[in-house]
Design a protein around this motif. Sequence first.
Motif, mmCIF file in Angstrom:
data_model
loop_
_atom_site.group_PDB
_atom_site.id
_atom_site.type_symbol
_atom_site.label_atom_id
_atom_site.label_comp_id
_atom_site.label_asym_id
_atom_site.label_seq_id
_atom_site.Cartn_x
_atom_site.Cartn_y
_atom_site.Cartn_z
ATOM 1 N N VAL A 113 0.835 -1.208 0.000
ATOM 2 C CA VAL A 113 0.000 0.000 0.000
ATOM 3 C C VAL A 113 0.869 1.258 0.000
ATOM 4 N N LEU A 114 1.957 1.231 0.770
ATOM 5 C CA LEU A 114 2.808 2.404 0.933
ATOM 6 C C LEU A 114 4.094 2.345 0.103
ATOM 7 N N GLN A 115 4.118 1.443 -0.862
ATOM 8 C CA GLN A 115 5.232 1.356 -1.814
ATOM 9 C C GLN A 115 6.576 1.130 -1.108
ATOM 10 N N LEU A 116 6.559 0.203 -0.165
ATOM 11 C CA LEU A 116 7.779 -0.099 0.599
ATOM 12 C C LEU A 116 8.300 -1.507 0.339
ATOM 13 N N THR A 117 7.633 -2.255 -0.516
ATOM 14 C CA THR A 117 8.011 -3.662 -0.725
ATOM 15 C C THR A 117 9.497 -3.845 -1.072
ATOM 16 N N PRO A 118 10.098 -2.993 -1.939
ATOM 17 C CA PRO A 118 11.523 -3.195 -2.269
ATOM 18 C C PRO A 118 12.468 -2.905 -1.107
ATOM 19 N N TYR A 119 11.947 -2.309 -0.032
ATOM 20 C CA TYR A 119 12.834 -1.862 1.043
ATOM 21 C C TYR A 119 12.661 -2.648 2.340
ATOM 22 N N LEU A 120 11.915 -3.722 2.316
ATOM 23 C CA LEU A 120 11.593 -4.441 3.547
ATOM 24 C C LEU A 120 12.827 -4.963 4.277
ATOM 25 N N ASP A 121 13.917 -5.268 3.551
ATOM 26 C CA ASP A 121 15.122 -5.804 4.189
ATOM 27 C C ASP A 121 16.154 -4.723 4.516
ATOM 28 N N ARG A 122 15.806 -3.455 4.251
ATOM 29 C CA ARG A 122 16.752 -2.375 4.534
ATOM 30 C C ARG A 122 16.586 -1.844 5.954
ATOM 31 N N TYR A 123 17.652 -1.171 6.430
ATOM 32 C CA TYR A 123 17.586 -0.470 7.706
ATOM 33 C C TYR A 123 17.186 0.985 7.444
ATOM 34 N N PRO A 124 16.560 1.646 8.409
ATOM 35 C CA PRO A 124 16.096 3.021 8.217
ATOM 36 C C PRO A 124 17.160 3.992 7.731
ATOM 37 N N ALA A 125 18.416 3.783 8.127
ATOM 38 C CA ALA A 125 19.489 4.692 7.707
ATOM 39 C C ALA A 125 19.673 4.704 6.193
ATOM 40 N N LYS A 126 19.204 3.648 5.533
ATOM 41 C CA LYS A 126 19.335 3.548 4.078
ATOM 42 C C LYS A 126 18.107 4.096 3.351
ATOM 43 N N LEU A 127 17.183 4.709 4.098
ATOM 44 C CA LEU A 127 15.952 5.222 3.507
ATOM 45 C C LEU A 127 15.951 6.751 3.499
ATOM 46 N N SER A 128 15.173 7.316 2.596
ATOM 47 C CA SER A 128 14.972 8.763 2.597
ATOM 48 C C SER A 128 13.989 9.140 3.707
ATOM 49 N N GLY A 129 13.857 10.449 3.953
ATOM 50 C CA GLY A 129 12.916 10.903 4.972
ATOM 51 C C GLY A 129 11.490 10.495 4.648
ATOM 52 N N GLY A 130 11.105 10.604 3.384
ATOM 53 C CA GLY A 130 9.763 10.213 2.990
ATOM 54 C C GLY A 130 9.519 8.727 3.171
ATOM 55 N N GLN A 131 10.521 7.909 2.884
ATOM 56 C CA GLN A 131 10.378 6.464 3.048
ATOM 57 C C GLN A 131 10.284 6.095 4.529
ATOM 58 N N ARG A 132 11.067 6.767 5.370
ATOM 59 C CA ARG A 132 10.978 6.490 6.805
ATOM 60 C C ARG A 132 9.610 6.862 7.357
ATOM 61 N N GLN A 133 9.033 7.959 6.840
ATOM 62 C CA GLN A 133 7.708 8.337 7.309
ATOM 63 C C GLN A 133 6.670 7.332 6.834
ATOM 64 N N ARG A 134 6.875 6.763 5.658
ATOM 65 C CA ARG A 134 5.978 5.705 5.188
ATOM 66 C C ARG A 134 6.053 4.482 6.112
ATOM 67 N N VAL A 135 7.250 4.180 6.582
ATOM 68 C CA VAL A 135 7.413 3.063 7.515
ATOM 69 C C VAL A 135 6.602 3.324 8.784
ATOM 70 N N ALA A 136 6.674 4.542 9.294
ATOM 71 C CA ALA A 136 5.929 4.890 10.505
ATOM 72 C C ALA A 136 4.423 4.759 10.287
ATOM 73 N N VAL A 137 3.947 5.194 9.112
ATOM 74 C CA VAL A 137 2.524 5.078 8.803
ATOM 75 C C VAL A 137 2.137 3.613 8.640
#
Length: 363
Positions: free
Chosen positions: A122-146
């Motif tokens: 839903v939040l377009q995070l499927t390619p990043y499921l195995d990454r750590y937050p430090a490897k994400l942009s601010g927008g992607q980290r906020q998507r994780v929180a949501v």
Amino acid sequence: MAEIALHNLVKTYPGGTTRATDEVSLHVADGEFMVLLGPSGCGKTTLLRMVAGLELPDGGQIVIGGKDVTYLEPRRRNLSMVFQSYAVFPHRRVADNIGFGLRMRGVDPAEIKRKVAWAAEVLQLTPYLDRYPAKLSGGQRQRVAVARAIVMDAEVLLMDEPLSNLDALLRLSFRAELKKLVAELGTTTLYVTHDQVEALSLGDRVAVMRQGRIVQCDAPTTVYDQPAEEFVGGFIGSPPMNFLTGTVVRDNAGVLRLDLGAHSVAVPETLRGYTGRELRLGVRPEAFGVATGGAPEGLGAELEVFEPLGSAVLLTLTLSGHQLKVQAAADFRATPGDRLTLTLPAERCRWYDPETHLLLETA
């Protein structure tokens, strides 16, 4: 039903002399997206934290889904919260961050995996499921929180300025995504922001707060077009509403008018009780018609500053000693020092009592 009902909520700052919230009452309907809007220090975040159970009120009642939760601990309120600072765990992968709350509840691992996969899609995070937050942009980290919030199937979603740490372009795109997501989920949402654009674009209704009180709660268009008091008109809008003060008089034809000095504006007959008294006129910058040169039927004003904004032109004008902000079409052209003529449709005028600063009924 996940209605939220707040009854006369009081929270006093340490010291006991100033109230962060001053007998605030608010009803949020099941599935409604309610935005709390106001300047820093108005009490909006304190109100949200009391709903979440992170702070306890000094008085009043909080009811969620028909249940009194005023003094119930947060984990028993069946709600999820998204914080301004993302609040993701840096040492956990994205999938683990999203599923953390479910694991704390003891949900079956297979169900956790299914829900995490759903939220990630839903939040377009499927390619990043195995990454750590430090490897994400601010927008992607906020998507994780949501995502972590929505997998909990909570009755209520609370959001405390979730977009404020994003840059302008990310904020714009994520705002649209968030509005679509919440509409699809149908979750009752209470959202805090100081950004008026966010408030007007996201909310089904907007509750404007000032000094611990809700001063207006209406649909976004109503809050913008008919500010219930001068504070709302001056806080919402960029630039905000113009305010002109004059004395109400009758001209030689018997027409009620607001005397501004060299000019006057027609006043509704329903406000005849203000004859001989001061009255305040509120006008949005885009409400004026503007043309170059002079015209006998218009208001003559002198141009001080000309600001092209791309989609529009912002003019700073002087009218009878009053400074005005007027928005004109993008192709309008004039030079500082030019004499311009303003026209003002009666239906775009808003009238305020100069003592109470409250909107006056004219119908």
